[in-house]
Design a protein around this motif. Structure first.
Motif, short mmCIF file in Angstrom:
data_model
loop_
_atom_site.label_atom_id
_atom_site.label_comp_id
_atom_site.label_asym_id
_atom_site.label_seq_id
_atom_site.Cartn_x
_atom_site.Cartn_y
_atom_site.Cartn_z
N VAL A 102 65.77 31.95 -15.23
CA VAL A 102 64.64 31.06 -14.98
C VAL A 102 64.02 30.70 -16.33
N ILE A 103 63.97 29.40 -16.62
CA ILE A 103 63.33 28.91 -17.85
C ILE A 103 61.95 28.40 -17.49
N GLU A 104 60.92 29.13 -17.94
CA GLU A 104 59.55 28.71 -17.71
C GLU A 104 59.03 27.96 -18.93
N ASN A 105 58.13 27.01 -18.70
CA ASN A 105 57.66 26.09 -19.73
C ASN A 105 58.84 25.31 -20.31
N ALA A 106 59.76 24.95 -19.45
CA ALA A 106 60.93 24.16 -19.86
C ALA A 106 60.52 22.74 -20.20
N ALA A 107 61.27 22.12 -21.10
CA ALA A 107 61.06 20.70 -21.40
C ALA A 107 61.45 19.87 -20.18
N ARG A 108 60.77 18.75 -20.00
CA ARG A 108 60.94 17.95 -18.78
C ARG A 108 61.56 16.57 -19.07
N GLU A 109 62.02 16.37 -20.29
CA GLU A 109 62.48 15.04 -20.71
C GLU A 109 63.59 14.48 -19.81
N PRO A 110 63.64 13.16 -19.65
CA PRO A 110 64.68 12.52 -18.83
C PRO A 110 66.09 12.84 -19.32
N GLU A 111 66.24 13.05 -20.62
CA GLU A 111 67.57 13.38 -21.15
C GLU A 111 68.05 14.73 -20.64
N ILE A 112 67.13 15.67 -20.47
CA ILE A 112 67.50 16.98 -19.90
C ILE A 112 67.91 16.82 -18.44
N VAL A 113 67.17 16.00 -17.71
CA VAL A 113 67.53 15.72 -16.31
C VAL A 113 68.95 15.14 -16.24
N ASP A 114 69.28 14.26 -17.19
CA ASP A 114 70.60 13.64 -17.19
C ASP A 114 71.70 14.63 -17.58
N ILE A 115 71.39 15.54 -18.49
CA ILE A 115 72.34 16.59 -18.86
C ILE A 115 72.62 17.48 -17.65
N VAL A 116 71.55 17.83 -16.93
CA VAL A 116 71.70 18.66 -15.73
C VAL A 116 72.54 17.94 -14.67
N LYS A 117 72.35 16.64 -14.55
CA LYS A 117 73.14 15.86 -13.59
C LYS A 117 74.63 16.02 -13.89
N MET A 118 75.00 15.94 -15.15
CA MET A 118 76.41 16.11 -15.52
C MET A 118 76.87 17.55 -15.28
N LEU A 119 76.01 18.52 -15.61
CA LEU A 119 76.36 19.93 -15.39
C LEU A 119 76.58 20.22 -13.90
N LYS A 120 75.74 19.64 -13.05
CA LYS A 120 75.90 19.84 -11.60
C LYS A 120 77.23 19.27 -11.11
#
Length: 418
Positions: A184-202
């Protein structure tokens, strides 16, 4: 005598027309690293043809990963066996290369990486990355400028980042996807680029939830699979072109950008007096006759991106009144100011604040770019100045913008490489 390549701009020409932008630099550089996590063939599309992509391809090549790049599409072939070390001459070119640390530790149990270089933006602490990875079971030591990390196996843990660091969030995320158990990463960055990286990881099979919020949960999996991905549009490039068009009292559309990736920036541009109409995949800009001073502070997403602070500054040079810009992220993000002062701007700085008093006109001058966004801000300033400007340090600009000269020329700028 060797003459450095530079950009020449004849200012005070109105820009009108549409520009299509490519994928986000700050997403694709990390997505290029994901093949470290699993062997196989990857296809990443909407990739900008920028120098940093070339640098990251060189890093991957040194690790034994082949790639080809054509028509904005990157094909990456990751073998079963990959290297674990990247030399100083590659890493010094680009600080983003530190992101290989997490995936190499996750897949190989060892990583050797020189401390990263990149822009002249002051200290960008790596310690947060190391603290998070150490908590997951990695050990680090420094030998002759090379950071060596080793682990007998990463374990899922709860990590509370002291600051919502994009880099530390990414490195922890890329290590946790193959770690044993839940992270669990708390105080994680919320940037759209991270969301897009997660999309690829999923799409690769990773088990992740909470991306785009301050708490990201990752359930480690034994292995991942290769995938294809279309990179999210670059919000910083979009913001740059909004400023360029508006600063010349022009109009046009930025195509290939989702407005949800720059909500506060759009609000601030509108406060200045720029009309922006939002569509699904584009923004339409209509200039007005009067621009007003604003107050602006940079913050992690969803705040105004620090990368766009110099761009906003350049857009406010002739705005009526006095603007106050506060830089809360990088302490050397004001390197653009001495250069635009040469053009006749009225700016005072103190600690993390810049006070911009709007002037009636700017005059073209020779200026120098010290980093990617300083370079972009100087282009925006030169476009609205009387006469000719010469911008050196073009190599920095090429790291983040795909042929910005041709893009601006296509909508009416008098601009060329020289």
């Amino acid at each position: 005598m060797i003459v450095e390549k530079h950009i020449v701009i004849e200012g005070n020409h109105q820009l009108n027309g549409d520009i299509k932008i490519k994928g986000a630099k700050n997403a694709v550089l990390k997505q290029m690293v994901l093949p470290l996590l699993a062997s196989g063939k990857y296809e990443i599309s909407n990739v900008p043809n920028i120098t940093d992509v070339t640098y990251m391809r060189e890093v991957l090549s040194y690790l034994g990963i082949k790639s080809s790049f054509e028509d904005s599409t990157l094909i990456i072939d990751s073998p079963e066996d990959i290297g674990i070390e990247t030399p100083y001459e590659l890493v010094q070119k680009m600080r983003a290369s530190i992101v290989i640390l997490g995936p190499l530790l996750a897949r190989k149990g060892k990583a050797m990486i020189a401390f990263p270089g990149g822009d002249q933006l002051g200290p960008r602490p790596v310690q947060m990355h190391l603290d998070a990875l150490e908590k997951m079971g990695a050990n680090f030591h420094l030998e002759h400028g090379v950071l060596i990390g080793e682990t007998d196996g990463l374990k899922g843990v709860e990590i509370n980042l002291p600051y919502a660091s994009v880099g530390a969030t990414e490195n922890t995320l890329l290590a946790a996807v193959l770690a044993e158990g839940k992270t669990v990463i708390e105080n994680a960055a919320r940037e759209p680029e991270i969301v897009d990286i997660v999309k690829m990881l999923k799409n690769m099979g990773a088990q992740i939830s909470g991306e785009g919020t301050s708490e990201i949960t990752i359930e480690g999996v034994p292995s991942l699979n290769p995938t294809n991905h279309d990179v999210v549009g670059d919000r910083v490039v979009a913001g740059t072109f909004i400023a360029a068009i508006a600063s010349t009292n022009g109009s046009g559309s930025i195509i290939g950008i989702n407005a949800s990736t720059l909500p506060m920036e759009i609000k601030k541009f509108q406060e200045i007096g720029i009309n922006i109409n939002i569509d699904d995949n584009s923004l339409t800009i209509e200039s007005t006759n009067k621009y007003s001073a604003i107050e602006l502070s940079t913050l992690p997403f969803p705040g105004v991106a620090t990368d766009l602070q110099p761009i906003f500054g350049a857009a406010l040079l002739k705005a009526e009144g006095t603007s106050i810009i506060t830089e809360n992220v990088y302490d050397q993000r004001f390197q653009w100011i001495p250069e635009v002062q040469r053009m006749g701007s009225n700016i005072q700085t103190g600690w993390q604040h810049a006070m911009i008093k709007g002037v009636k006109s700017l005059s073209g001058a020779p200026v120098n770019s010290t980093d990617i966004r300083t370079g972009a801000s100087l282009i925006v300033a030169a476009l609205q100045a009387e006469g000719e400007s010469q911008i050196t340090g073009v190599d920095h600009i090429d790291r983040g913008y795909e042929d910005i000269v041709s893009s601006l020329d296509s909508i009416g700028a008098v601009i060329e490489y020289n």
